[in-house]
Write an enzyme that holds these catalytic residues in place. Structure first.
Site, short mmCIF file in Angstrom:
data_model
loop_
_atom_site.label_atom_id
_atom_site.label_comp_id
_atom_site.label_asym_id
_atom_site.label_seq_id
_atom_site.Cartn_x
_atom_site.Cartn_y
_atom_site.Cartn_z
CG ASP A 269 -122.70 98.04 24.17
OD1 ASP A 269 -122.34 97.06 23.48
OD2 ASP A 269 -123.08 99.11 23.65
C1 NOJ Z 1 -121.51 97.54 20.74
C2 NOJ Z 1 -122.72 98.35 20.40
O1 NOJ Z 1 -122.76 99.53 21.18
C3 NOJ Z 1 -124.02 97.62 20.59
O2 NOJ Z 1 -125.06 98.42 20.07
C4 NOJ Z 1 -123.97 96.27 19.95
O3 NOJ Z 1 -125.20 95.62 20.09
C5 NOJ Z 1 -122.84 95.47 20.58
N1 NOJ Z 1 -121.59 96.15 20.33
C6 NOJ Z 1 -122.77 94.04 20.06
O4 NOJ Z 1 -122.33 94.01 18.76
#
Ligand code: NOJ
Length: 736
Positions: A269
């Protein structure tokens, strides 16, 4: 020393794709392979710097950047300027639609209609790929049993069985077969794993749960997504029992690769690799890079740790080059499968005729219709009489075109959305609609309450639209108080008083429509307001869908997929809880009624609205439960059926649910577990025998030895309209 280093298995894969990947890998330097493992965030402010990195071969993927022409520009730098010429993989959060915004995923799950979820995902893929996106960070398949957690909006609620069905459907929708056409969006199941179990419902918080609960409850939707072919998975921000998921070889290697044989790519993430420092398990970015790559994170999203440190780690012998080869292989594999080497660019003209097609808008309306949950309808107040002359429409969300889109609406636009006012005007053309905002979502409007009360006195019926702004759920938007915010409650109470004054005959019926990204805590509304409609954040067609439900053009059929508590203090609250050694003996029992039982002294154990609950404008009667297989073998199927009859005066859809309870097992089992559901349409007076055939192998759990098995013995079974009621029978699984 790198903890949790992964090991390597030969993978069973498409030989043609593998040959192409072999050829590519043979041409790449170590630095170029590491470049494939780097995902950067591009925005209009850093394009030049990004182009330089891309042309230098330092980037394999770009996230959160949109529009065909902008993406083609970046792609040109990768394909035509970088030495290796490997195309970029463009990733975006296409969560519930790209331009045609559907209801939020939690709402979609309330349709209990995986085919519809699949169609919504297919439409999202159609639009997103037309604009150049290759990869979506969806579906979010986290089981969520805590409505304080804002991200409950993004998933399918609290149940692993329903969650698995929705996960499978969305993967199939995003990645639909049309490989050659450039319309396939790589799906990414996230967040691996148990992110929904964060303590206190606070986003990014610590998770500490047993391996059994992890496997029984949190992992099944991931497994379903991979079995459906999801090409990617994203590691979660949280730790589990002291090990952050982004450095967790048990999750990323033992479960994902060794047990499940997953061949796709694992992305971290956002900056989760860098966050290993804040977690306190890496001293610096170099160690963070080593830990994550060693544990099995193939691609580093946005932290720069891989770009800055992997090459050196390999040079020093602290990281085997084979780790890099394998990660690069998994990334290149997805690029080959997508056909990016043959067609790296997107045709700019495609987007114009791919967005918001009439059939997409129609599908968004259908999903919104089916996702609305009728929570209460005292005295059959709804549907409204179409002959109503004057209707007061009150509340901050009554004429809203923005909040209605919900979290993660990305390129969705306010001007595409219909508000409730728009919808009511369309379905009640003869009615005078007096629309008053009355309050803002979070702050009161000085003259708002007075204007609202005046509108009440000038009307025959009152509809209020209250709830959450889109920014009150989703990532980093956890809440501790789950009711409508105070200014809205003040407005509601003033309107309620205005509708309950004077002679009975002159009182205006009051309907409250709620919009939110989570289950709310609404004890006052549940007691005082005669009609309650839960509409979630329903996307661009929500206003029309709500109006259709209010006037009865559509009979509501959605059912809750996450429990609504009576009080925040009951959280976590979910239907599939354990019995404990001191269960209460009946609903509504509190301490002092019956001492020394598992309950609160000041609140019931039961929820406000249980999982699986939702009303209709008609009624369904359940009778004649038949357990067609009272004794069944371990490799057999349990067949159970019940007669469901529409005993009301309208056609309607009923979501028929089947639950089981394994009465005695070597480890304790939930008091009920969903194992089947069917949406059936019945005309007035029609009846149908609804039959379920459940493979016995789906009734198992992870036992004392942490292996999955089904334990022979007696099971209770229910077929009913919700987790809280149903016809009961039993069957025995025989040891064969
Ligand atoms: C953080 C989020 O937790 C995740 O769900 C998301 O896909 C990513 N950022 C990318 O934007």
């Amino acid at each position: 020393m790198i903890r949790g280093m992964l090991h390597f298995d030969a993978n069973l894969l498409d030989p043609e794709v593998e040959a192409q990947v072999d050829e590519l890998l043979a041409k790449l330097s170590l630095r170029e392979k590491i470049g494939q493992m780097v995902q950067i965030h591009v925005h209009d402010g850093n394009v030049e710097a990004s182009l330089e990195l891309i042309a230098g071969g330092h980037v394999g993927s770009v996230l959160n950047y949109y529009e065909a022409s902008k993406l083609n520009r970046l792609q040109r730098a990768a394909v035509e300027e970088s030495a290796a010429g490997i195309p970029l993989l463009f990733a975006n959060d296409v969560i519930h639609g790209y331009r045609t915004i559907f209801p939020i995923p939690l709402a979609i799950s309330c349709t209990w209609d995986p085919e519809l979820a699949q169609e919504a995902a297919r439409i999202a893929a159609e639009e997103a790929t037309a604009d150049g996106t290759h990869w979506t960070f969806a579906p979010m398949v986290d089981i969520a049993r805590d409505p304080r957690w804002g991200r409950i909006a993004e998933g399918a609620g609290e149940d692993p069985f329903l969650g698995a069905a929705m996960a499978r459907a969305q993967v199939q929708g995003f990645q639909h077969d049309n490989l050659e056409s450039g319309r396939r969006l790589v799906a990414c199941a996230k967040h691996f794993a148990a992110y929904g179990a964060v303590e206190g419902g606070k986003d990014y918080n610590t998770v500490d749960l047993s391996e059994r609960t992890l496997r029984d409850v949190f992992l099944p939707p991931f497994k379903a997504a991979f079995d459906a072919g999801a090409g990617a998975v994203m590691s979660a921000f949280n730790e589990i029992a002291g090990v952050p998921c982004t450095a967790n070889a048990f999750l990323l290697q033992t479960i994902l690769r060794d047990e499940w044989g997953f061949q796709g790519l694992v992305v971290s993430d956002w900056d989760a690799v860098g966050e290993l420092i804040a977690h306190g398990c890496a001293a610096d970015l170099r160690e963070a890079a080593a830990l994550s790559a060693g544990a099995g994170i193939d691609m580093d999203m946005a932290s720069n740790a891989y770009r800055q440190h992997l090459e050196q780690l390999v040079a020093e012998g602290a990281m085997p080059a084979a780790v890099i080869d394998l990660a690069a292989r998994r990334i290149l594999r997805q690029k080959c499968i997508l056909g990016l080497f043959e067609q790296p660019y997107v045709d700019k003209s495609r987007a114009a005729h791919s967005f918001l097609r009439p059939e997409f808008r129609a599908k968004a309306l259908e999903v919104a219709h089916k996702s609305i949950v009728l929570l209460k309808n005292e005295g059959d107040l709804l549907p409204l009489d179409r002959a109503v002359r004057r209707l007061a429409l009150i509340g901050p969300l009554a004429d809203d075109h923005h909040e209605i889109l919900g979290t993660w609406h990305r390129i969705g636009r306010d001007e595409d959305a219909e508000s409730v006012l728009d919808g009511l005007r369309a379905v009640l053309p003869e009615t005078e609609i007096i629309c008053v905002r009355g309050s803002n979502v979070l702050e009161s409007e000085p003259a708002g309450v007075g204007a609202a009360v005046q509108a009440v006195s000038a009307s025959d019926v009152v509809v209020m639209v209250l709830g959450e702004a889109e920014t009150m759920s989703g990532e980093a938007h956890s809440r501790a108080y789950l009711g409508p915010p105070a200014p809205q409650m003040q407005l509601l109470q003033a309107v309620y008083e205005a509708t309950t004054q004077g002679p009975q005959a002159k009182r205006q019926p009051l309907v409250v429509v709620l919009m939110s990204g989570r289950p709310l805590v609404i004890p006052w509304l549940a007691t005082h307001i005669p009609a309650l409609v839960q509409a979630w954040h329903g996307g661009i067609r929500a206003g029309r869908a709500i109006a259709d439900v209010l006037v009865g053009n559509v009979n509501p059929s959605g059912k809750l997929t996450a429990t609504w508590p009576r009080a925040e203090g009951q959280i976590p609250i979910y239907y599939a809880h354990k019995s404990t050694g001191r269960p209460v003996t009946g609903p509504g029992v509190r301490q002092f009624d019956e001492a020394f039982r598992s309950h609160y002294i000041d609140e019931e154990n039961s929820p406000q609205f249980p999982f699986g609950y939702g009303l209709s404008y008609t009624s369904f009667r359940y009778e004649g439960l038949q357990v067609e297989t009272p004794v069944v073998d371990l490799d057999g199927e349990v067949v159970v059926s019940a007669m469901v009859r529409n005993v009301g005066r309208r056609a309607g859809d009923e979501i028929v649910q089947l639950y089981v309870h394994d009465l005695v097992a070597e480890v304790t089992r939930p008091v009920k577990e969903l194992k089947g559901f069917q949406r059936v349409s019945l005309t007035a007076g029609e009846e149908r025998r609804v039959r379920f055939a459940i493979p016995v192998q789906e009734l198992g759990f992870y036992g004392l030895d942490m292996a999955y098995h089904v334990e022979p013995g007696q099971f209770q079974v229910w077929i009913g309209p919700a987790s809280s009621s149903g016809l009961e029978g039993s069957f025995t699984v025989r040891d064969t």
